[in-house]
Design an enzyme around this catalytic site. Structure first.
Site, PDB file in Angstrom:
ATOM      1  N   HIS A 161       0.845  -1.175   0.178  1.00 13.20           N
ATOM      2  CA  HIS A 161      -0.018  -0.120  -0.166  1.00 13.20           C
ATOM      3  C   HIS A 161       0.836   1.362   0.017  1.00 13.20           C
ATOM      4  CE1 HIS A 161      -3.817  -2.084   0.731  1.00 13.20           C
ATOM      5  NE2 HIS A 161      -3.315  -2.866   1.483  1.00 13.20           N
ATOM      6  N   CYS A 203      -0.531   1.760  -5.022  1.00 13.30           N
ATOM      7  CA  CYS A 203      -1.408   3.012  -5.310  1.00 13.30           C
ATOM      8  C   CYS A 203      -0.255   4.144  -5.791  1.00 13.30           C
ATOM      9  CB  CYS A 203      -2.323   3.444  -4.407  1.00 13.30           C
ATOM     10  SG  CYS A 203      -3.811   2.130  -4.098  1.00 13.30           S
TER      11      CYS A 203
END
Length: 397
Positions: A161, A203
């Protein structure tokens, strides 16, 4: 005027002949870049920065790449695997001791043949940076070190992440884009790599390589700034997503590659489309000095084991085969034999007989004339003689 025109023509022809034969300018012997990698060994650093059951897909991502580079020849001794390792034996896992990246559980990525180098709380920012820069104390195991050199090509894959210029480690800390950029620069200064292929699936992944400034680094990311990296599919029996889209399509392509494949990097990047990934992957080539269509996939995913021989004047083998002047002992014996033969038969004496005990390198310099210089002297002689002959003919008229 005819005389000067003739001489000028001869000079032009001579120059053309020299340029055609000179090894520096000859096309057949040119040392200009041809896209071939000069590395002698391959390494892979594969990192899942997440933990907890709902991040199952991140562990599947990294184990999928681990399986691929092993299949293409990189041994475990040259792979550094970092992951939380809390999925296979998680109480929620309906298939204990396994990790899958597909819906029908056709391929177990975990099995009994993986070698995890850093697991659980060993997966930290500090350990990752120390791994890259090789800043360990004397007691750190060699099996957990990245033992690369200036001839190593390194494939570095990160998944987890992230956000704008940062990547989370274990939901406890973050590494920034600047941290990785500076670590790569230390690697460059310490001659710890030949080329690096940096791949990241998270991301806003493209922001993680925007500050790189060291040479010979090729980078690719799964998503642009303010974009997410999406999972590909879920397994209803397992209950979570089992792989990310970016990694899925990379693996789908790499499964068709074999150890001796000549497929180039640009073909892999062609599959990273918006339709496939659902985001805008980024490719950074400004620091990479080879063309993508001339760079083989196996330059990073495969395993090259070439040998580069270093000649040192102080090692045992060199000392045992050379005398104090640096001349090879077997050459000295041959020269002595030639001297004897020359004395008896009347043939030309050896260089040693002419120059006595002078340095071997100086003898070679005095005797040997480069092929280029020889050609120049021969051509100039031809030109001068031809010119004199022509002048003589004109004067006879």
């Amino acid at each position: 005027m005819k005389v000067f025109s003739f001489i000028w023509s001869l000079l032009l022809v001579s120059v053309c002949l020299v340029q055609a034969d000179d090894p520096v300018t000859s096309e057949s012997d040119s040392s200009s870049f041809n896209g071939t990698s000069t590395h002698t060994n391959n390494w892979a650093v594969l990192v899942s920065t997440s933990r907890f059951w709902f991040n199952y897909r991140h562990m599947a991502n990294v184990l999928s790449l681990y399986r691929t580079v092993k299949r293409l020849g990189i041994p475990d001794s040259q792979i550094i695997l970092m992951l939380s390792d809390d999925i296979a034996c998680n109480p929620r896992n309906a298939f204990p001791g396994t990790v899958f990246n597909n819906m029908d559980q056709a391929l177990d990525l975990y099995g009994d043949s993986i070698e995890v180098d850093y697991r659980g709380y060993e997966v930290t920012v500090e350990n990752f940076v120390r791994l890259l820069t090789d800043r360990w104390d004397a007691n750190h195991p060699r099996s957990k070190r990245l033992l690369t050199d200036e001839n190593s090509n390194i494939f570095i894959y990160l998944t987890g992440h992230g956000g704008n210029e940062f990547l989370k480690f274990q939901d406890a800390e973050e590494i920034s884009a600047y941290d990785i950029a500076h670590a790569f620069e230390q690697m460059h200064e310490k001659k710890r790599y030949n080329e690096i292929f940096f791949m990241i699936d998270t991301c806003q992944a493209n922001t993680m390589f925007k500050h790189f400034y060291s040479p010979n680094i090729l980078s690719v990311g799964s998503s642009a700034i303010d974009e997410s990296s999406y999972s590909h599919h879920s397994d209803m029996d397992i209950g979570v997503a089992v792989i990310d889209r970016f990694t899925y399509y990379a693996l789908d392509f790499l499964e068709k590659i074999h150890k001796n494949s000549k497929v180039t990097m640009d073909k892999l990047f062609d599959v990273f489309t918006f339709d496939n990934v659902h985001s805008n992957p980024g490719i950074e080539t400004s620091l990479f000095n080879r063309k993508l269509n001339e760079t083989l996939l196996t330059d990073f995913f495969g395993n090259v084991q070439n040998v580069q021989v270093d000649v040192k004047n102080d090692d045992i083998l060199y000392v045992s085969n050379h005398d104090s002047n640096g001349a090879r002992k077997d050459k000295v014996v041959e020269e002595q034999q030639e001297e004897g033969a020359g004395t008896i038969s009347g043939t030309s004496p050896s260089p040693k007989a002419i120059f006595g005990d002078s340095d071997a390198e100086e003898r070679r310099t005095l005797i040997d004339i480069s092929s280029f210089q020889t050609k120049i002297i021969s051509l100039v002689t031809v030109v001068v003689l031809s010119a004199l002959w022509f002048i003589g003919k004109e004067m006879d008229k």
